[in-house]
Design a protein around this motif. Structure first.
Motif, mmCIF file in Angstrom:
data_model
loop_
_atom_site.group_PDB
_atom_site.id
_atom_site.type_symbol
_atom_site.label_atom_id
_atom_site.label_comp_id
_atom_site.label_asym_id
_atom_site.label_seq_id
_atom_site.Cartn_x
_atom_site.Cartn_y
_atom_site.Cartn_z
ATOM 1 N N ILE A 164 -51.861 10.888 37.918
ATOM 2 C CA ILE A 164 -51.803 9.964 36.740
ATOM 3 C C ILE A 164 -51.299 10.304 35.625
ATOM 4 C CG2 ILE A 164 -53.585 8.383 35.388
ATOM 5 C CD1 ILE A 164 -55.553 9.034 37.798
ATOM 6 N N PRO A 165 -50.314 9.499 35.032
ATOM 7 C CA PRO A 165 -49.549 9.968 33.890
ATOM 8 C C PRO A 165 -50.549 10.107 32.795
ATOM 9 C CG PRO A 165 -48.330 8.325 35.102
ATOM 10 C CD PRO A 165 -49.773 8.581 35.729
ATOM 11 N N LEU A 166 -50.443 11.034 31.888
ATOM 12 C CA LEU A 166 -51.354 11.410 30.595
ATOM 13 C C LEU A 166 -50.845 10.874 29.673
ATOM 14 C CD1 LEU A 166 -53.912 13.142 29.982
ATOM 15 C CD2 LEU A 166 -52.302 14.844 29.132
ATOM 16 N N MET A 167 -51.719 9.887 28.810
ATOM 17 C CA MET A 167 -51.686 9.353 27.813
ATOM 18 C C MET A 167 -52.263 9.967 26.417
ATOM 19 S SD MET A 167 -49.568 6.680 28.246
ATOM 20 C CE MET A 167 -48.648 6.470 29.673
ATOM 21 N N ALA A 168 -53.677 10.467 26.995
ATOM 22 C CA ALA A 168 -54.463 11.320 26.110
ATOM 23 C C ALA A 168 -55.185 12.160 26.694
ATOM 24 C CB ALA A 168 -55.114 10.083 25.061
ATOM 25 N N ASP A 169 -55.327 13.461 26.189
ATOM 26 C CA ASP A 169 -56.044 14.422 26.799
ATOM 27 C C ASP A 169 -57.465 14.518 26.213
ATOM 28 O OD1 ASP A 169 -57.174 16.933 28.048
ATOM 29 O OD2 ASP A 169 -55.762 18.078 27.167
ATOM 30 N N LEU A 170 -58.449 13.834 26.665
ATOM 31 C CA LEU A 170 -59.806 13.670 25.993
ATOM 32 C C LEU A 170 -60.789 14.053 27.082
ATOM 33 C CD1 LEU A 170 -59.131 10.394 24.030
ATOM 34 C CD2 LEU A 170 -59.246 12.739 23.049
ATOM 35 N N PRO A 171 -62.002 14.327 26.608
ATOM 36 C CA PRO A 171 -63.011 14.778 27.750
ATOM 37 C C PRO A 171 -63.929 13.532 28.096
ATOM 38 C CG PRO A 171 -63.817 15.163 25.502
ATOM 39 C CD PRO A 171 -62.331 14.704 25.244
ATOM 40 N N VAL A 172 -63.176 12.488 28.727
ATOM 41 C CA VAL A 172 -63.751 11.279 29.260
ATOM 42 C C VAL A 172 -64.464 11.966 30.563
ATOM 43 C CG1 VAL A 172 -63.204 9.239 30.242
ATOM 44 C CG2 VAL A 172 -61.870 9.869 28.436
ATOM 45 N N GLY A 173 -65.623 11.246 30.618
ATOM 46 C CA GLY A 173 -66.548 11.659 31.773
ATOM 47 C C GLY A 173 -67.429 12.763 31.510
ATOM 48 N N SER A 197 -66.588 2.719 32.449
ATOM 49 C CA SER A 197 -65.811 3.112 31.460
ATOM 50 C C SER A 197 -64.862 4.060 31.441
ATOM 51 C CB SER A 197 -66.517 2.601 29.808
ATOM 52 O OG SER A 197 -66.912 1.457 29.724
ATOM 53 N N PRO A 198 -65.565 5.157 31.625
ATOM 54 C CA PRO A 198 -64.830 6.482 32.053
ATOM 55 C C PRO A 198 -63.819 6.235 33.302
ATOM 56 C CG PRO A 198 -67.082 7.086 32.279
ATOM 57 C CD PRO A 198 -66.976 5.601 31.701
ATOM 58 N N GLN A 199 -64.249 5.453 34.144
ATOM 59 C CA GLN A 199 -63.355 5.500 35.339
ATOM 60 C C GLN A 199 -62.247 4.716 34.906
ATOM 61 O OE1 GLN A 199 -64.704 2.591 38.185
ATOM 62 N NE2 GLN A 199 -63.687 3.562 39.870
ATOM 63 N N LEU A 200 -62.273 3.523 34.122
ATOM 64 C CA LEU A 200 -61.067 2.951 33.800
ATOM 65 C C LEU A 200 -60.172 3.766 32.751
ATOM 66 C CD1 LEU A 200 -59.570 0.223 34.164
ATOM 67 C CD2 LEU A 200 -60.956 -0.729 32.232
ATOM 68 N N LEU A 201 -60.742 4.446 32.023
ATOM 69 C CA LEU A 201 -59.688 5.098 31.043
ATOM 70 C C LEU A 201 -59.375 6.339 31.720
ATOM 71 C CD1 LEU A 201 -62.169 5.766 27.759
ATOM 72 C CD2 LEU A 201 -60.530 4.047 28.244
ATOM 73 N N MET A 202 -59.973 6.790 32.642
ATOM 74 C CA MET A 202 -58.932 7.842 33.262
ATOM 75 C C MET A 202 -58.021 7.375 34.171
ATOM 76 S SD MET A 202 -61.960 10.675 34.375
ATOM 77 C CE MET A 202 -63.300 9.931 34.948
ATOM 78 N N LEU A 203 -58.117 6.333 35.024
ATOM 79 C CA LEU A 203 -57.268 5.556 35.635
ATOM 80 C C LEU A 203 -56.028 5.170 35.006
ATOM 81 C CD1 LEU A 203 -59.535 3.159 37.976
ATOM 82 C CD2 LEU A 203 -58.019 4.879 38.962
ATOM 83 N N SER A 204 -56.285 4.798 33.485
ATOM 84 C CA SER A 204 -55.245 4.455 32.405
ATOM 85 C C SER A 204 -54.545 5.622 31.715
ATOM 86 C CB SER A 204 -55.724 3.600 31.554
ATOM 87 O OG SER A 204 -56.420 2.448 31.988
ATOM 88 N N GLY A 205 -55.116 6.808 32.287
ATOM 89 C CA GLY A 205 -54.289 8.130 31.906
ATOM 90 C C GLY A 205 -54.895 8.619 30.644
ATOM 91 N N ILE A 206 -56.214 8.225 30.367
ATOM 92 C CA ILE A 206 -57.072 8.943 29.256
ATOM 93 C C ILE A 206 -58.039 9.542 29.982
ATOM 94 C CG2 ILE A 206 -58.283 8.457 27.281
ATOM 95 C CD1 ILE A 206 -56.660 5.431 27.222
ATOM 96 N N GLY A 207 -58.168 10.947 29.665
ATOM 97 C CA GLY A 207 -58.980 11.773 30.421
ATOM 98 C C GLY A 207 -58.678 13.425 30.491
#
Length: 623
Positions: free
Chosen positions: A328-337, A308-318
């Motif tokens: 990776i273009p940033l969509m949301a700067d969040l502490p994923v992972g 789940s964190p892998q996919l979010l980061m691949l999608s620009g959330i992390g």
């Protein structure tokens, strides 16, 4: 070494006719079974109402419950295939790891743990199959502690207290132990998930329960009013076979016309509109072809604590810096992972006995054992990989009340009970450790107690190795980076040793296998320093990875999703699996993952019902 070569060396193949008999019986049963296997979707619509990513312990539940809304089309994407005949047999669970139904992850080299394993890397089995890790686990049914959930709510997550989540545990459950099911306050019958005691038990189990009583603990149902105590393992089993979440939640509804299941479908990315921050579609690969399908309502990520964190980061959330470093273009700067937690344990504590009660290979894979299982669903192959009992105890570090800090898995088998070839392959154990420590007692009658740290303070991370969706994530659990974790586990180990000295176990001739563990020769035996060394060498993960998409309010800078499991700052996207746990529960995580799926499904349905009713009200006003 390929699995086929390893399996080819096993004496089990001398009993191949029994497997043929079992296969014929099983095939006939499946053909006529009203809950037979699901069909694989090979053509896709342009859009679905909901897209669920991952058909594991949470995702299977979500797909089931969302398709109860007959007007909603649900696409369930799973990277793996269907369960196998072999994975249905509880007793061969230790042979499932590092096969094609396992992601076969390893951690990065550790400096303070897993020192007995090659390159100091811990093995992290994760299910890559319909049913996810519920197909690879040891099937123990445990919910965690009441105070775990009350703490979640106290940390800013309303609706997640124990009184709030208990109905969802009960909702799923079909408990077939009459003396447990009778307690309607805590247990349910008629749910999708079958729960029963294993059909096979050895006399060692009675000794384990009695030993706990001798030490002042009660024999209780640890999934009811009180957790502290000893109990016969409850299991996610059905008639002597594994009851995975795919078998429980997907097969019964496989003919719903609004359910679409696509296996062997690896999701590459969630498409997010950069201006509106709306999750709109999912891009995935199946059979060498890339597909992109829209979600009209929501995308639910249930890919697990690693994926789940892998996919979010691949999608620009992390984490911004991490994603920027990979382009990776940033969509949301969040502490994923971040916030990665796991129940770490001492895996090598072995006790010999002078009675023929242990689960040794010669008894496990005999022709009579195979026929007994095929015809009656019992015998050693119906055991939970040898796991017969569980217990929760308190060390001197535990808080007041019924909130134990150590769990035991009692196993009527040990590493040396299994084929050395399989064991070394599955655990990645260093050859010298196997040869010097376990090989001398192979196939001796033994039992094992696995002390497990329940509430670790150490935190690790999941990160991307690259922006390639096929690249294995970088897993760093940082076990024992907080020394207090080691202190608690040392105390749990000493309590385990005391348990072996009770009258109940001494009547079986129990003796602790006291050979000095390789790498710990410089420590005085049986001191805290020695036990700490033993634990750091034989560090065993128990499949309970959590926390990497932490749930918390918008004011919590460490949170990824809100209490409704919606990703902060992104519309139309939720995470529903164990990765949302703020803190890991005090017990096995498969059943809590199912509960999370049940609760999230109700949240999702309630939200879309509100939207529908609001739309109706607007239409009426306009008229």
């Amino acid at each position: 070494m390929p699995l086929s070569q390893i399996v080819g060396n096993l004496s089990v193949w001398a009993s191949f006719p029994a497997f043929v008999l079992y296969y014929l019986f099983y095939s006939s049963f499946e053909f006529n079974n009203p809950e037979g296997r699901v069909s694989d979707t090979t053509t896709f619509l342009n859009a679905y109402d909901f897209i669920v990513i991952g058909a594991g312990s949470s995702g299977s539940v979500v797909a089931n419950r969302l398709t109860e809304m007959s007007d909603s089309k649900v696409l369930l994407l799973e990277a793996g295939g269907d369960e196998t005949i072999i994975s249905d047999i509880p007793g061969v669970v230790h042979h499932l790891q590092r096969t094609n139904i396992d992601w076969s992850y390893k951690t990065v080299p550790q400096t303070g743990s897993c020192l007995a394993f090659k390159d100091n890397r811990c093995i992290w089995p994760r299910g890559k199959v319909l049913g996810g890790t519920s197909v690879l686990n040891y099937m123990v049914y445990a919910r965690g502690n009441k105070q775990d959930y009350d703490q979640w709510e106290a940390d800013g997550n309303p609706g997640w207290s124990y009184k709030d989540v208990l109905p969802y545990f009960i909702k799923s459950e079909d408990n077939r132990n009459p003396y447990i099911a009778a307690n309607k306050e805590y247990h349910g019958t008629g749910g999708y998930l079958t729960v029963e005691e294993p059909t096979y038990k050895t006399p060692l189990l009675a000794a384990f329960i009695q030993a706990g009583v001798e030490m002042g603990y009660e024999n209780v149902d640890c999934n009811a009013a009180q957790q502290t105590g000893f109990m016969v393992a409850q299991a996610t089993g059905r008639r002597g076979t594994r009851c995975s979440t795919a078998k429980a939640f997907l097969r019964p509804i496989r003919k719903r016309p609004n359910l679409y299941i696509s296996m062997r479908s690896l999701v590459h990315k969630i498409i997010i509109d950069s201006s509106t921050k709306q999750a709109t579609a999912v891009r995935f690969e199946k059979g060498g072809q890339i597909y992109e399908v829209r979600a009209n309502k929501e995308i639910i990520v249930s890919a697990g604590t690693v994926n789940s964190p892998q996919l979010l980061m691949l999608s620009g959330i992390g984490p911004k810096d991490h994603l920027n470093s990979l382009g990776i273009p940033l969509m949301a700067d969040l502490p994923v992972g971040d916030n990665l937690q796991d129940h770490i344990a001492l895996g090598g504590m072995v006790f010999t006995i002078n009675k023929p009660f242990g689960v040794v290979e010669a008894r496990y894979y005999s022709l009579s054992s195979l026929l007994n299982y095929t015809m009656h669903g019992t015998g050693p192959l119906a055991s939970l990989g040898g796991t017969e009992g569980v217990a929760w105890v308190k060390t001197k570090y535990a808080p007041p009340g019924d909130w134990p800090d150590i769990q035991y898995h009692f196993v009527s088998a040990t590493p040396a009970s299994e084929s050395g070839l399989f064991f070394r392959y599955n655990t990645n154990m260093k050859d010298n450790v196997w040869d010097n420590y376990y090989k001398p007692i192979i196939n001796t009658d033994m039992w094992q107690l696995i002390p497990t740290l329940l509430r670790p303070k150490s935190r690790g991370t999941i990160r991307l190795a690259s922006n390639d969706p096929y690249a294995v994530p970088v897993i760093d659990p940082k076990y024992f980076s907080n020394n207090e974790d080691l202190d608690v586990l040392i105390e749990g180990t000493k309590i385990a040793l005391a348990l072996s000295k009770t009258e109940a176990f001494q009547l079986l001739g129990t003796k602790f296998y006291d050979k000095i563990f390789p790498g710990c020769e410089s420590h005085t035996p049986w001191t805290d320093a020695y036990w700490g060394c033993f634990i750091r060498h034989y560090s065993s993960a128990i499949y309970h990875m959590t926390g990497t998409c932490k749930m918390g309010p918008s004011t919590d800078a460490t949170a990824v999703v809100d209490p409704q499991l919606r990703v902060h700052g992104i519309k139309g996207l939720r995470v529903v699996d164990c990765s949302i746990m703020p803190n890991v529960v005090s017990g096995n995580t498969n059943v809590p993952a199912i509960m999370i799926g049940e609760k999230a499904s109700d949240m999702i349905k309630a939200e879309w019902l509100r939207r529908k009713m609001n739309a109706i009200d607007v239409d009426r006003e306009e008229m």
